[in-house]
Design a protein around this motif. Structure first.
Motif, mmCIF file in Angstrom:
data_model
loop_
_atom_site.group_PDB
_atom_site.id
_atom_site.type_symbol
_atom_site.label_atom_id
_atom_site.label_comp_id
_atom_site.label_asym_id
_atom_site.label_seq_id
_atom_site.Cartn_x
_atom_site.Cartn_y
_atom_site.Cartn_z
ATOM 1 N N ALA A 388 0.839 -1.198 0.000
ATOM 2 C CA ALA A 388 0.000 0.000 0.000
ATOM 3 C C ALA A 388 0.876 1.251 0.000
ATOM 4 C CB ALA A 388 -0.927 0.009 1.213
ATOM 5 N N PHE A 389 0.223 2.374 -0.370
ATOM 6 C CA PHE A 389 0.865 3.686 -0.352
ATOM 7 C C PHE A 389 0.358 4.491 0.839
ATOM 8 C CE2 PHE A 389 0.876 2.785 -4.982
ATOM 9 C CZ PHE A 389 2.226 2.978 -5.253
ATOM 10 N N VAL A 390 1.235 5.352 1.358
ATOM 11 C CA VAL A 390 0.856 6.352 2.349
ATOM 12 C C VAL A 390 1.286 7.712 1.809
ATOM 13 C CG1 VAL A 390 1.213 7.212 4.696
ATOM 14 C CG2 VAL A 390 1.072 4.749 4.277
ATOM 15 N N THR A 391 0.392 8.699 1.892
ATOM 16 C CA THR A 391 0.683 10.050 1.424
ATOM 17 C C THR A 391 0.377 11.045 2.534
ATOM 18 O OG1 THR A 391 -1.524 10.628 0.596
ATOM 19 C CG2 THR A 391 -0.113 9.286 -0.853
ATOM 20 N N PRO A 392 0.722 12.333 2.345
ATOM 21 C CA PRO A 392 0.350 13.327 3.354
ATOM 22 C C PRO A 392 -1.157 13.446 3.564
ATOM 23 C CG PRO A 392 2.061 14.184 1.909
ATOM 24 C CD PRO A 392 1.602 12.898 1.304
ATOM 25 N N ASP A 393 -1.952 12.969 2.594
ATOM 26 C CA ASP A 393 -3.402 13.092 2.670
ATOM 27 C C ASP A 393 -4.095 11.848 3.208
ATOM 28 O OD1 ASP A 393 -3.181 15.623 1.474
ATOM 29 O OD2 ASP A 393 -3.192 14.740 -0.536
ATOM 30 N N THR A 394 -3.353 10.808 3.567
ATOM 31 C CA THR A 394 -3.970 9.537 3.952
ATOM 32 C C THR A 394 -4.949 9.702 5.111
ATOM 33 O OG1 THR A 394 -2.114 8.192 3.135
ATOM 34 C CG2 THR A 394 -3.524 7.207 4.824
ATOM 35 N N LEU A 395 -4.533 10.352 6.186
ATOM 36 C CA LEU A 395 -5.409 10.489 7.353
ATOM 37 C C LEU A 395 -6.590 11.413 7.057
ATOM 38 C CD1 LEU A 395 -3.007 10.678 10.441
ATOM 39 C CD2 LEU A 395 -4.346 8.748 9.603
ATOM 40 N N ALA A 396 -6.331 12.507 6.354
ATOM 41 C CA ALA A 396 -7.417 13.437 6.040
ATOM 42 C C ALA A 396 -8.463 12.781 5.153
ATOM 43 C CB ALA A 396 -6.856 14.686 5.363
ATOM 44 N N LEU A 397 -8.010 12.009 4.179
ATOM 45 C CA LEU A 397 -8.939 11.339 3.277
ATOM 46 C C LEU A 397 -9.770 10.299 4.027
ATOM 47 C CD1 LEU A 397 -9.971 11.007 0.401
ATOM 48 C CD2 LEU A 397 -8.075 9.424 -0.035
ATOM 49 N N SER A 398 -9.131 9.568 4.946
ATOM 50 C CA SER A 398 -9.881 8.573 5.707
ATOM 51 C C SER A 398 -10.931 9.240 6.587
ATOM 52 C CB SER A 398 -8.928 7.713 6.546
ATOM 53 O OG SER A 398 -8.297 8.486 7.559
ATOM 54 N N THR A 399 -10.601 10.388 7.146
ATOM 55 C CA THR A 399 -11.568 11.119 7.957
ATOM 56 C C THR A 399 -12.757 11.577 7.113
ATOM 57 O OG1 THR A 399 -9.840 11.872 9.478
ATOM 58 C CG2 THR A 399 -11.906 13.124 9.459
ATOM 59 N N GLN A 400 -12.470 12.069 5.911
ATOM 60 C CA GLN A 400 -13.542 12.497 5.005
ATOM 61 C C GLN A 400 -14.490 11.350 4.681
ATOM 62 O OE1 GLN A 400 -11.811 14.240 1.489
ATOM 63 N NE2 GLN A 400 -10.645 15.764 2.659
ATOM 64 N N LYS A 401 -13.938 10.160 4.583
ATOM 65 C CA LYS A 401 -14.745 8.993 4.239
ATOM 66 C C LYS A 401 -15.373 8.316 5.447
ATOM 67 C CE LYS A 401 -12.331 7.808 -0.069
ATOM 68 N NZ LYS A 401 -13.541 7.685 -0.921
ATOM 69 N N ASP A 413 -6.903 -4.981 9.782
ATOM 70 C CA ASP A 413 -7.595 -4.901 8.496
ATOM 71 C C ASP A 413 -6.979 -3.827 7.605
ATOM 72 O OD1 ASP A 413 -9.469 -5.464 6.518
ATOM 73 O OD2 ASP A 413 -10.936 -4.047 7.318
ATOM 74 N N ALA A 414 -5.714 -4.020 7.238
ATOM 75 C CA ALA A 414 -5.041 -3.054 6.372
ATOM 76 C C ALA A 414 -5.653 -3.022 4.984
ATOM 77 C CB ALA A 414 -3.550 -3.394 6.284
ATOM 78 N N TYR A 415 -6.036 -4.197 4.472
ATOM 79 C CA TYR A 415 -6.585 -4.249 3.119
ATOM 80 C C TYR A 415 -7.847 -3.404 3.031
ATOM 81 C CZ TYR A 415 -7.894 -6.201 -1.426
ATOM 82 O OH TYR A 415 -8.210 -6.349 -2.759
ATOM 83 N N GLY A 416 -8.743 -3.556 3.996
ATOM 84 C CA GLY A 416 -9.979 -2.783 3.980
ATOM 85 C C GLY A 416 -9.729 -1.289 4.073
ATOM 86 N N PHE A 417 -8.746 -0.889 4.882
ATOM 87 C CA PHE A 417 -8.448 0.536 5.054
ATOM 88 C C PHE A 417 -7.936 1.146 3.756
ATOM 89 C CE2 PHE A 417 -5.533 4.009 6.173
ATOM 90 C CZ PHE A 417 -6.394 4.829 6.883
ATOM 91 N N PHE A 418 -6.917 0.537 3.171
ATOM 92 C CA PHE A 418 -6.306 1.137 1.990
ATOM 93 C C PHE A 418 -7.135 0.924 0.724
ATOM 94 C CE2 PHE A 418 -2.641 0.867 4.877
ATOM 95 C CZ PHE A 418 -2.232 2.191 4.815
ATOM 96 N N GLU A 419 -7.939 -0.119 0.687
ATOM 97 C CA GLU A 419 -8.842 -0.301 -0.450
ATOM 98 C C GLU A 419 -9.843 0.844 -0.502
ATOM 99 O OE1 GLU A 419 -11.452 -3.950 -2.323
ATOM 100 O OE2 GLU A 419 -11.698 -3.517 -0.193
ATOM 101 N N ALA A 420 -10.364 1.248 0.641
ATOM 102 C CA ALA A 420 -11.335 2.344 0.685
ATOM 103 C C ALA A 420 -10.727 3.670 0.238
ATOM 104 C CB ALA A 420 -11.895 2.479 2.100
ATOM 105 N N LEU A 421 -9.406 3.792 0.370
ATOM 106 C CA LEU A 421 -8.715 5.025 -0.026
ATOM 107 C C LEU A 421 -8.119 4.926 -1.431
ATOM 108 C CD1 LEU A 421 -6.770 5.838 3.276
ATOM 109 C CD2 LEU A 421 -9.098 6.473 2.630
ATOM 110 N N ASN A 422 -8.369 3.816 -2.116
ATOM 111 C CA ASN A 422 -7.777 3.574 -3.439
ATOM 112 C C ASN A 422 -6.253 3.682 -3.370
ATOM 113 O OD1 ASN A 422 -7.917 2.941 -6.207
ATOM 114 N ND2 ASN A 422 -7.838 5.096 -6.806
ATOM 115 N N ALA A 423 -5.676 3.120 -2.307
ATOM 116 C CA ALA A 423 -4.231 3.240 -2.083
ATOM 117 C C ALA A 423 -3.535 1.882 -2.008
ATOM 118 C CB ALA A 423 -3.979 4.019 -0.792
ATOM 119 N N LEU A 424 -4.197 0.826 -2.479
ATOM 120 C CA LEU A 424 -3.532 -0.465 -2.557
ATOM 121 C C LEU A 424 -2.514 -0.452 -3.700
ATOM 122 C CD1 LEU A 424 -6.534 -2.918 -2.107
ATOM 123 C CD2 LEU A 424 -4.812 -2.322 -0.393
#
Length: 443
Positions: A388-401, A413-424
């Motif tokens: 998976a990727f991590v960017t400066p926006d990862t936490l902000a995007l997860s909060t928005q969602k 559940d890393a797969y579920g987290f990053f799949e929802a952010l399109n970051a796999l």
């Protein structure tokens, strides 16, 4: 999201995730068997029988077939993970059988392959050669339970070890002592033939006896060590087997054993070599590169937090490195599976994704920091992503969602987290395996 590893980046700042993908591709290419195995192949003499196991076993077998003289005898059998058999190169005749089995928990196909492999070297002479092709994943793919154990026992023990947070060295110590093929026992079955073992390392320290639990190399660990590990992680095994461990009846083949007198071992690809290739690719793109270590172990999320602290120090203080730079590391971290409420679904993901969750949590949205963590075999755990990727926006995007990172950490559940952010990060099987690859770009 992988890029052509032969295409240098003119300015990684404009496409940081593509740049990280490029470094991964370079690291993987450095470990591909066709690029590395030729220097270690001997001249044919007598009969040559090939055996082997691991996620790279199919690609290693194809490389041998392509490089071995067509008029020299060659036959054998290797076992790889389901879906990890590469397409055979055009014009190269099939001489080595490739079968597939389950990973990370063994199945009947792996058992059948191990039984056949122990029979293949019979009737060979001292003039013949057994070429053993070993890579990471072989411990699960090559299963032959010790007396008193069933396949179901091995499956349960293997899953318990995977869930416990035990290191790869600890897991493979147990696996060797509960096997009739690991811990040098395959080498014993090959006598009196010469044995040449070619290894692609996926373990911290590149210890040949740990890679795939060392079926053709000596083992210095003991039954007492295996017993201590089982006790440490509260892993249940049948009482009869415990007694065999206590009496030393399940002892592995030791370094002084004469069965290894006609044996050679070579590492053809290592994690450090792949990290060095990635570092050079970064420097070619004008980015300073630093390799922390190729032997990092520990709980994945905690290792992620340590990497985050380092990246923040670089971004905010220019210490210990000046930005822009890329920080590289490898090794094999572990994931301890947290207890679940009755009926709750099991989390999805592997150690690369778990690392990324820990990194994102501790990074706190730090500007200018981008990261990729992925397994070099292309599969993180048992899912379809490499990492998976991590960017400066990862936490902000997860909060928005409306996604809580802490909840996903609690249930692994890393797969579920990053799949929802399109970051796999999805590559498919790479047909090699030099373990974890981590790259953090600080701009």
């Amino acid at each position: 999201m992988m890029t052509d590893e032969n295409t240098p980046f003119s300015d990684p700042r404009h496409a940081p995730l593509d740049f990280l993908s490029h470094l991964y591709a370079v690291a993987v290419r450095r470990a591909m068997p066709l690029h590395t195995i030729g220097a270690f192949l001997p001249s044919p003499s007598g009969r040559t029988v090939v055996v082997g196991a691991g996620k790279a076993a199919g690609a290693m077998a194809h490389a041998v077939e392509a490089l071995w003289p067509q008029d020299a005898p060659l036959s054998g059998l290797v076992v790889t993970r389901y879906g990890h058999t590469p397409q055979r190169p055009a014009g190269i005749p099939a001489r080595i059988e490739i079968v597939e089995a389950a990973h990370p928990v063994p199945d009947a196909a792996g058992l059948a392959a191990a039984e056949r492999m122990m029979e293949l070297p019979r009737n060979l002479t001292a003039d013949d050669l057994v070429l053993c092709l070993i890579s990471g994943g072989g411990s699960s793919l090559l299963t032959l339970p010790a007396d008193g154990l069933t396949l179901a026992d091995k499956q349960r023990i293997n899953q318990a070890l995977l869930d416990s947070g035990a290191s790869i060295g600890e897991m493979n110590c147990v696996r060797k002592h509960l096997s009739r093929i690991k811990g040098g026992r395959l080498a014993a079955a090959c006598a009196p033939a010469r044995v040449l073992t070619l290894l692609i390392s996926d373990v911290p320290g590149d210890d040949a006896s740990v890679i795939a639990s060392g079926p053709t190399v000596p083992d210095a660990s003991t039954c007492a060590d295996a017993l201590a590990i089982l006790k440490r992680y509260n892993i249940a095994v049948p009482e009869q087997v415990l007694e065999h461990l206590r009496t030393g009846e399940l002892e592995t083949r030791k370094p002084a054993d004469p069965v290894f007198a006609n044996s050679q071992v070579h590492l053809i690809a290592t994690p450090q070599q792949s990290l060095e290739a990635a570092a050079q690719a970064a420097r070619d793109a004008g980015i300073a590169a630093y390799i922390l270590s190729d032997e990092i172990e520990g709980e994945s999320r905690e290792v992620g937090k340590v990497h985050a602290a380092l990246a923040r120090a670089v971004a905010q203080k220019g210490q210990p490195f000046q930005k822009p730079c890329v920080i590289l590391s490898g090794g094999e971290t572990t994931v301890t599976i947290r207890p679940r409420a009755p009926g709750a679904p099991r989390g999805r993901g592997g150690r690369a994704g778990e690392f990324c969750m820990g990194l994102a949590q501790a990074q706190q949205g730090q500007a200018g920091v981008y990261a990729l963590a992925a397994d070099t075999d292309g599969i993180d755990g048992v899912e379809d992503n490499a990492g998976a990727f991590v960017t400066p926006d990862t936490l902000a995007l997860s909060t928005q969602k409306g996604i809580k990172l802490s909840d996903h950490l609690d249930r692994n559940d890393a797969y579920g987290f990053f799949e929802a952010l399109n970051a796999l990060f999805v590559t498919g099987p790479t047909h090699t395996n030099v373990n974890d690859f981590r790259a953090i770009l600080v701009l």
